[in-house]
Design a protein around this motif. Structure first.
Motif, short mmCIF file in Angstrom:
data_model
loop_
_atom_site.label_atom_id
_atom_site.label_comp_id
_atom_site.label_asym_id
_atom_site.label_seq_id
_atom_site.Cartn_x
_atom_site.Cartn_y
_atom_site.Cartn_z
N GLN A 1 0.84 -1.21 0.00
CA GLN A 1 0.00 0.00 0.00
C GLN A 1 0.87 1.26 0.00
OE1 GLN A 1 -1.00 -2.69 2.37
NE2 GLN A 1 -2.07 -3.32 0.52
N GLU A 2 1.97 1.21 -0.72
CA GLU A 2 2.87 2.35 -0.75
C GLU A 2 2.16 3.58 -1.33
OE1 GLU A 2 5.05 -1.49 -1.07
OE2 GLU A 2 3.52 -0.55 -2.34
N SER A 3 2.37 4.73 -0.68
CA SER A 3 1.68 5.95 -1.08
C SER A 3 2.44 6.68 -2.18
CB SER A 3 1.55 6.88 0.13
OG SER A 3 2.84 7.33 0.54
N VAL A 4 1.79 7.69 -2.73
CA VAL A 4 2.44 8.55 -3.72
C VAL A 4 3.66 9.21 -3.09
CG1 VAL A 4 2.16 10.62 -5.13
CG2 VAL A 4 0.31 8.96 -5.00
N ALA A 5 3.50 9.71 -1.86
CA ALA A 5 4.61 10.38 -1.18
C ALA A 5 5.78 9.42 -0.97
CB ALA A 5 4.13 10.94 0.16
N PHE A 6 5.48 8.16 -0.63
CA PHE A 6 6.54 7.17 -0.43
C PHE A 6 7.30 6.97 -1.74
CE2 PHE A 6 8.30 2.92 -0.45
CZ PHE A 6 8.85 2.79 0.82
N CYS A 7 6.58 6.82 -2.83
CA CYS A 7 7.23 6.61 -4.13
C CYS A 7 8.09 7.81 -4.51
CB CYS A 7 6.17 6.36 -5.21
SG CYS A 7 5.23 4.83 -5.01
N LEU A 8 7.58 9.00 -4.24
CA LEU A 8 8.32 10.21 -4.58
C LEU A 8 9.60 10.31 -3.75
CD1 LEU A 8 8.45 12.85 -6.15
CD2 LEU A 8 7.08 13.92 -4.35
N ASP A 9 9.49 10.05 -2.44
CA ASP A 9 10.66 10.09 -1.57
C ASP A 9 11.69 9.05 -2.00
OD1 ASP A 9 9.58 12.13 -0.11
OD2 ASP A 9 8.89 10.85 1.54
N LEU A 10 11.20 7.86 -2.35
CA LEU A 10 12.10 6.79 -2.77
C LEU A 10 12.82 7.18 -4.06
CD1 LEU A 10 13.12 3.89 -2.31
CD2 LEU A 10 11.16 3.08 -3.65
N LYS A 11 12.11 7.77 -4.99
CA LYS A 11 12.71 8.18 -6.26
C LYS A 11 13.78 9.24 -6.02
CE LYS A 11 11.06 8.53 -10.98
NZ LYS A 11 11.36 7.12 -11.23
N ASP A 12 13.54 10.13 -5.06
CA ASP A 12 14.51 11.16 -4.74
C ASP A 12 15.77 10.58 -4.11
OD1 ASP A 12 12.97 13.21 -5.75
OD2 ASP A 12 12.07 13.74 -3.83
N GLU A 13 15.61 9.51 -3.34
CA GLU A 13 16.73 8.93 -2.60
C GLU A 13 17.59 7.99 -3.45
OE1 GLU A 13 17.98 9.40 0.43
OE2 GLU A 13 16.57 11.04 0.75
N MET A 14 16.98 7.33 -4.41
CA MET A 14 17.73 6.34 -5.17
C MET A 14 18.13 6.90 -6.53
SD MET A 14 14.74 3.63 -6.19
CE MET A 14 13.56 3.99 -7.48
N ASP A 15 19.00 6.19 -7.19
CA ASP A 15 19.44 6.56 -8.52
C ASP A 15 18.24 6.66 -9.45
OD1 ASP A 15 20.48 6.64 -11.12
OD2 ASP A 15 22.25 5.47 -10.53
N ARG A 16 18.13 7.76 -10.15
CA ARG A 16 16.98 7.97 -11.03
C ARG A 16 16.90 6.93 -12.14
NH1 ARG A 16 12.96 12.02 -9.98
NH2 ARG A 16 13.82 13.22 -8.26
N LYS A 17 18.00 6.24 -12.40
CA LYS A 17 17.99 5.22 -13.44
C LYS A 17 17.26 3.95 -12.99
CE LYS A 17 22.36 6.72 -15.54
NZ LYS A 17 23.76 6.34 -15.85
#
Length: 211
Positions: free
Chosen positions: A79-95
């Motif tokens: 049940q990952e949220s939009v905010a979780f996905c956004l934070d994860l994308k910011d933290e990890m390599d964009r590739k």
């Protein structure tokens, strides 16, 4: 259309499947799964993207697995949220690709997808069931006619050799079907893939690409 073979578990079998060159191979990092992965991933051809499958895992756990296993994609099955996905994308390599999973039945409301379009690379549609995934059954693919987005998606849920022709028919429509995700219908036992069936799947997907 690309092919993802998910639920890999045993190193020797991983190498056998890898020799067939699927586009993606999935490793499940959810401890309640019969296909839970905690071994080492052998060296794979660079053309194969390694996908970590997570269910409501913490950001720290996901980042740790990305680093440990050199993952190229993460599949979020909870049940990952939009905010979780956004934070994860910011933290990890964009590739690194984010694949967000949605469990689908005949009453699924596709409007829930809209907020996720900007924070993930692909959707994955699986059959709604008792488990977050791996229920081994298909959903009524006619509901995909209501898909309102141009975001490419993976199709999952009980896909076996007998369903491949129907999948090919979907690929001929205007729907942005990017890949199919196969697992339990291609196994000898949980986590151990049947190489002959996987070879057949590769052939059918490749034949579809050539048409």
């Amino acid at each position: 259309m690309k092919l993802k073979i998910c639920g890999m578990k045993y190193p020797e079998n991983i190498l056998e499947v890898a020799s067939l060159l699927p586009d993606y191979m999935g490793f499940i990092f959810w401890e309640k799964s019969a296909r839970y992965f905690e071994d080492s991933i052998p060296d794979l051809p660079k053309s194969i993207k390694k996908v970590g499958v997570f269910v409501n895992a913490s950001q720290d756990e996901i980042l740790e697995k990305i680093a440990k296993y050199d993952l190229q994609a993460v599949q979020l099955h909870g049940q990952e949220s939009v905010a979780f996905c956004l934070d994860l994308k910011d933290e990890m390599d964009r590739k690194i690709e984010i694949i967000k999973v949605f469990s689908v039945d005949e009453a699924f409301n596709f409007e829930v997808l809209k907020p996720f379009e900007a924070v993930c690379d692909y959707f994955l549609f699986d059959t709604k069931g008792k488990l977050p995934g791996g229920n081994g059954t298909t959903f009524d693919w006619k509901v995909l006619e209501n898909y309102p987005s141009s975001k490419p998606f993976f199709l999952s849920g009980g896909i076996g050799i007998n369903e491949m022709e129907d999948v090919n028919e979907i690929s001929k429509t205007n729907l942005p079907l990017y890949a199919i995700d196969v697992n339990s219908k291609f196994e000898i036992e949980p986590g151990l893939k049947n190489i002959q069936l996987c070879t057949d799947a590769i052939y059918r997907v490749s034949s579809n690409k050539d048409k």
